[in-house]
Design a protein around this motif. Structure first.
Motif, PDB file in Angstrom:
ATOM      1  N   ALA A 136      35.956  28.512  48.060  1.00 28.88           N
ATOM      2  CA  ALA A 136      36.860  27.509  47.486  1.00 28.88           C
ATOM      3  C   ALA A 136      37.641  28.047  46.283  1.00 28.88           C
ATOM      4  O   ALA A 136      38.832  27.757  46.137  1.00 28.88           O
ATOM      5  CB  ALA A 136      36.075  26.261  47.081  1.00 28.88           C
ATOM      6  N   ASP A 137      36.976  28.828  45.414  1.00 25.14           N
ATOM      7  CA  ASP A 137      37.672  29.378  44.245  1.00 25.14           C
ATOM      8  C   ASP A 137      38.807  30.300  44.663  1.00 25.14           C
ATOM      9  O   ASP A 137      39.917  30.231  44.121  1.00 25.14           O
ATOM     10  CB  ASP A 137      36.706  30.160  43.352  1.00 25.14           C
ATOM     11  CG  ASP A 137      35.685  29.266  42.672  1.00 25.14           C
ATOM     12  OD1 ASP A 137      35.956  28.055  42.552  1.00 25.14           O
ATOM     13  OD2 ASP A 137      34.629  29.784  42.257  1.00 25.14           O
ATOM     14  N   MET A 138      38.537  31.156  45.619  1.00 19.15           N
ATOM     15  CA  MET A 138      39.557  32.095  46.082  1.00 19.15           C
ATOM     16  C   MET A 138      40.670  31.370  46.829  1.00 19.15           C
ATOM     17  O   MET A 138      41.831  31.763  46.723  1.00 19.15           O
ATOM     18  CB  MET A 138      38.935  33.168  46.976  1.00 19.15           C
ATOM     19  CG  MET A 138      38.166  34.216  46.201  1.00 19.15           C
ATOM     20  SD  MET A 138      39.230  35.188  45.126  1.00 19.15           S
ATOM     21  CE  MET A 138      39.965  36.284  46.297  1.00 19.15           C
ATOM     22  N   LYS A 180      47.693  47.232  37.595  1.00 15.69           N
ATOM     23  CA  LYS A 180      48.487  46.001  37.673  1.00 15.69           C
ATOM     24  C   LYS A 180      48.562  45.324  36.312  1.00 15.69           C
ATOM     25  O   LYS A 180      49.625  44.842  35.917  1.00 15.69           O
ATOM     26  CB  LYS A 180      47.884  45.046  38.706  1.00 15.69           C
ATOM     27  CG  LYS A 180      48.754  43.853  38.996  1.00 15.69           C
ATOM     28  CD  LYS A 180      48.097  42.942  40.000  1.00 15.69           C
ATOM     29  CE  LYS A 180      48.927  42.864  41.241  1.00 15.69           C
ATOM     30  NZ  LYS A 180      48.388  41.941  42.235  1.00 15.69           N
ATOM     31  N   VAL A 181      47.462  45.308  35.576  1.00 16.55           N
ATOM     32  CA  VAL A 181      47.455  44.710  34.243  1.00 16.55           C
ATOM     33  C   VAL A 181      48.417  45.466  33.334  1.00 16.55           C
ATOM     34  O   VAL A 181      49.213  44.854  32.602  1.00 16.55           O
ATOM     35  CB  VAL A 181      46.029  44.703  33.651  1.00 16.55           C
ATOM     36  CG1 VAL A 181      46.034  44.259  32.194  1.00 16.55           C
ATOM     37  CG2 VAL A 181      45.113  43.806  34.468  1.00 16.55           C
ATOM     38  N   GLU A 204      39.198  41.620  42.340  1.00 19.07           N
ATOM     39  CA  GLU A 204      39.098  43.024  41.961  1.00 19.07           C
ATOM     40  C   GLU A 204      39.959  43.274  40.723  1.00 19.07           C
ATOM     41  O   GLU A 204      41.102  42.827  40.641  1.00 19.07           O
ATOM     42  CB  GLU A 204      39.532  43.936  43.110  1.00 19.07           C
ATOM     43  CG  GLU A 204      40.986  43.851  43.498  1.00 19.07           C
ATOM     44  CD  GLU A 204      41.332  42.686  44.422  1.00 19.07           C
ATOM     45  OE1 GLU A 204      42.537  42.514  44.662  1.00 19.07           O
ATOM     46  OE2 GLU A 204      40.450  41.959  44.881  1.00 19.07           O
ATOM     47  N   ILE A 205      39.387  43.953  39.739  1.00 17.75           N
ATOM     48  CA  ILE A 205      40.121  44.255  38.516  1.00 17.75           C
ATOM     49  C   ILE A 205      40.987  45.479  38.791  1.00 17.75           C
ATOM     50  O   ILE A 205      40.497  46.524  39.204  1.00 17.75           O
ATOM     51  CB  ILE A 205      39.166  44.497  37.335  1.00 17.75           C
ATOM     52  CG1 ILE A 205      38.409  43.209  37.014  1.00 17.75           C
ATOM     53  CG2 ILE A 205      39.933  44.992  36.124  1.00 17.75           C
ATOM     54  CD1 ILE A 205      37.401  43.345  35.904  1.00 17.75           C
ATOM     55  N   GLN A 231      41.268  37.913  37.120  1.00 20.12           N
ATOM     56  CA  GLN A 231      40.611  39.221  37.205  1.00 20.12           C
ATOM     57  C   GLN A 231      39.572  39.374  36.101  1.00 20.12           C
ATOM     58  O   GLN A 231      38.510  39.944  36.330  1.00 20.12           O
ATOM     59  CB  GLN A 231      41.639  40.354  37.094  1.00 20.12           C
ATOM     60  CG  GLN A 231      42.499  40.520  38.305  1.00 20.12           C
ATOM     61  CD  GLN A 231      43.490  41.657  38.146  1.00 20.12           C
ATOM     62  OE1 GLN A 231      43.423  42.439  37.217  1.00 20.12           O
ATOM     63  NE2 GLN A 231      44.416  41.746  39.081  1.00 20.12           N
ATOM     64  N   GLN A 232      39.879  38.856  34.916  1.00 24.59           N
ATOM     65  CA  GLN A 232      38.955  38.974  33.787  1.00 24.59           C
ATOM     66  C   GLN A 232      37.819  37.955  33.885  1.00 24.59           C
ATOM     67  O   GLN A 232      36.676  38.263  33.542  1.00 24.59           O
ATOM     68  CB  GLN A 232      39.708  38.788  32.459  1.00 24.59           C
ATOM     69  CG  GLN A 232      40.831  39.776  32.237  1.00 24.59           C
ATOM     70  CD  GLN A 232      40.390  41.223  32.285  1.00 24.59           C
ATOM     71  OE1 GLN A 232      39.335  41.574  31.776  1.00 24.59           O
ATOM     72  NE2 GLN A 232      41.183  42.069  32.925  1.00 24.59           N
ATOM     73  N   ALA A 233      38.125  36.752  34.344  1.00 20.31           N
ATOM     74  CA  ALA A 233      37.125  35.681  34.390  1.00 20.31           C
ATOM     75  C   ALA A 233      36.164  35.834  35.565  1.00 20.31           C
ATOM     76  O   ALA A 233      34.993  35.472  35.450  1.00 20.31           O
ATOM     77  CB  ALA A 233      37.813  34.328  34.453  1.00 20.31           C
ATOM     78  N   MET A 234      36.656  36.330  36.693  1.00 17.60           N
ATOM     79  CA  MET A 234      35.831  36.444  37.900  1.00 17.60           C
ATOM     80  C   MET A 234      35.912  37.871  38.451  1.00 17.60           C
ATOM     81  O   MET A 234      36.471  38.096  39.524  1.00 17.60           O
ATOM     82  CB  MET A 234      36.306  35.443  38.950  1.00 17.60           C
ATOM     83  CG  MET A 234      36.272  34.017  38.480  1.00 17.60           C
ATOM     84  SD  MET A 234      36.647  32.730  39.695  1.00 17.60           S
ATOM     85  CE  MET A 234      37.992  33.331  40.646  1.00 17.60           C
TER      86      MET A 234
END
Length: 140
Positions: A56-58, A111-112, A106-107, A98-101
């Motif tokens: 659900a989160d994704m 891209k950041v 995938e971090i 990316q930082q929270a999950m």
């Protein structure tokens, strides 16, 4: 009477560079949108990222980004005032996820860094545009 061609005034250099920059960012944003949609329909990564297989989160995160990125691309291309705002919301959302999950998203440090560089270039071009604008005559 001779018919001379009417020439439109040339845009100032900061405006021209901003237009080129925003259109390049729009193309990149559209590419990100296509990659997300390719994942969601199962075309990319062997179908592992299909929408019906996600938790659900994704589903919420990827579905939101799949809508925000194309809208941002159109806004950036058209130089609408809302284009950079939508792009910023989508970029901050993706980096935040990316930082929270980190186990779910995938971090991607590249891209950041790229998003941060694009935001910095945008702010510098925007500042240059504002500083080189001629003052408005406020005589009434």
């Amino acid at each position: 009477m001779t018919d001379l061609p009417i020439q439109a005034p040339r845009p100032p250099l900061p405006d021209l560079l901003m237009t080129i920059f925003l259109r390049l960012v729009a193309l990149g944003t559209l590419w990100f949108a296509l990659m997300i949609w390719a994942d969601l329909i199962g075309y990319h990564h062997g179908g592992a990222g299909r929408f019906d297989l996600l938790d659900a989160d994704m589903k919420a995160a990827r579905g939101t980004l799949a809508v925000l990125y194309p809208v941002a691309a159109v806004g950036l291309w058209l130089r609408g005032a809302w284009g950079p705002v939508i792009w910023g919301v989508a970029a901050i959302m993706e980096i935040g996820l990316q930082q929270a999950m980190p186990g779910t998203f995938e971090i991607d440090p590249l891209k950041v860094a790229l998003v941060s560089l694009i935001a910095l270039i945008y702010l510098l071009l925007r500042l240059w545009t504002l500083l080189t604008k001629p003052p408005v005559n406020e005589a009434r």
